[in-house]
Scaffold this motif. Structure first.
Motif, PDB file in Angstrom:
ATOM      1  N   UNK A   1      41.736  38.085  20.540  1.00 23.30           N
ATOM      2  CA  UNK A   1      43.138  37.846  20.587  1.00 23.30           C
ATOM      3  C   UNK A   1      43.811  38.471  21.860  1.00 23.30           C
ATOM      4  N   UNK A   2      43.386  39.815  21.929  1.00 15.61           N
ATOM      5  CA  UNK A   2      43.921  40.495  23.220  1.00 15.61           C
ATOM      6  C   UNK A   2      42.980  39.979  24.501  1.00 15.61           C
ATOM      7  N   UNK A   3      42.199  39.603  24.157  1.00 13.95           N
ATOM      8  CA  UNK A   3      41.540  38.706  25.609  1.00 13.95           C
ATOM      9  C   UNK A   3      42.398  37.515  25.999  1.00 13.95           C
ATOM     10  N   UNK A   4      42.609  36.847  25.039  1.00 14.91           N
ATOM     11  CA  UNK A   4      43.287  35.505  25.196  1.00 14.91           C
ATOM     12  C   UNK A   4      44.493  35.870  25.662  1.00 14.91           C
ATOM     13  N   UNK A   5      45.271  36.905  25.493  1.00 15.98           N
ATOM     14  CA  UNK A   5      46.799  37.391  25.828  1.00 15.98           C
ATOM     15  C   UNK A   5      46.584  38.042  27.213  1.00 15.98           C
ATOM     16  N   UNK A   6      45.386  38.609  27.437  1.00 14.65           N
ATOM     17  CA  UNK A   6      45.053  39.043  28.818  1.00 14.65           C
ATOM     18  C   UNK A   6      45.145  38.007  29.643  1.00 14.65           C
ATOM     19  N   UNK A   7      44.445  36.885  29.655  1.00 18.38           N
ATOM     20  CA  UNK A   7      44.309  35.852  30.256  1.00 18.38           C
ATOM     21  C   UNK A   7      45.407  35.163  30.576  1.00 18.38           C
ATOM     22  N   UNK A   8      46.039  34.943  29.552  1.00 13.80           N
ATOM     23  CA  UNK A   8      47.376  34.054  29.470  1.00 13.80           C
ATOM     24  C   UNK A   8      48.383  34.902  30.505  1.00 13.80           C
TER      25      UNK A   8
END
Length: 190
Positions: A138-145
């Motif tokens: 989830x954190x990885x996805x938010x960082x990419x976004x």
């Protein structure tokens, strides 16, 4: 000073017996972070006002900090080192954005940053490991976004905002790279 102040406030809360010992430690950690960040931002703003770069510096802080929260990165060992490092990051972002304006460099920075965030975020600190795979994803996805948002916004902004924003993103990914490489070197020496 910051640690003692946070400890004193936490102790006063603890005496009221509202929270357990573990919760008090979490409150104390949060107070330390809040107090140190407030002091750091206050003095950074004073220096930015004195040098006439407040609006650019605030933008660089916003971009850097919002990505840093999710992508992770290097942490200094002391409050003074953290202040000096943070001030350096903001000033390098601003001055490079004001004086080095190249679309080719912008694209190189964006590609490098995307690769680092894709591969290594969230770059966790040894004192705060991310145990849950679900939370990590989830954190990885938010960082990419967050990266895509700031890269996109920076690209359409007028000069020098465009380059200041991308410099802040790029320097954040450099802190991740430095942290990863430092850990690899320490592992290699063992």
């Amino acid at each position: 000073m910051i640690d003692r102040l946070a400890a004193g406030i936490s102790y006063q809360i603890y005496k009221k017996q509202i929270f357990n010992h573990t919760q008090i430690r979490e409150i104390q950690y949060g107070l330390q972070a809040f107090i140190s960040e407030t002091i750091k931002i206050f003095f950074m703003c004073i220096l930015l006002v004195l040098t006439g770069h407040l609006k650019y510096g605030l933008f660089a802080m916003l971009v850097f900090s919002s990505l840093r929260i999710w992508a992770g990165g290097y942490h200094a060992n002391t409050y003074v080192r953290c202040f000096i490092l943070s001030l350096s990051i903001i000033y390098v972002s601003v001055f490079a954005g004001l004086h080095v304006q190249s679309d080719f460099l912008f694209i190189i920075q964006a590609l490098f940053s995307f690769g680092i965030i894709l591969k290594f975020s969230p770059a966790e600190h040894k004192n705060q490991p991310i145990i849950s795979k679900e939370r990590r994803k989830k954190i990885h996805t938010i960082a990419l976004i967050t990266f895509i948002f700031w890269a996109g916004i920076s690209y359409i902004l007028p000069l020098p905002w465009k380059y200041i924003g991308m410099n802040a993103v790029f320097i954040e990914t450099l802190t991740i790279t430095y942290m990863i490489l430092s850990e690899k070197i320490l592992e290699y020496k063992k």
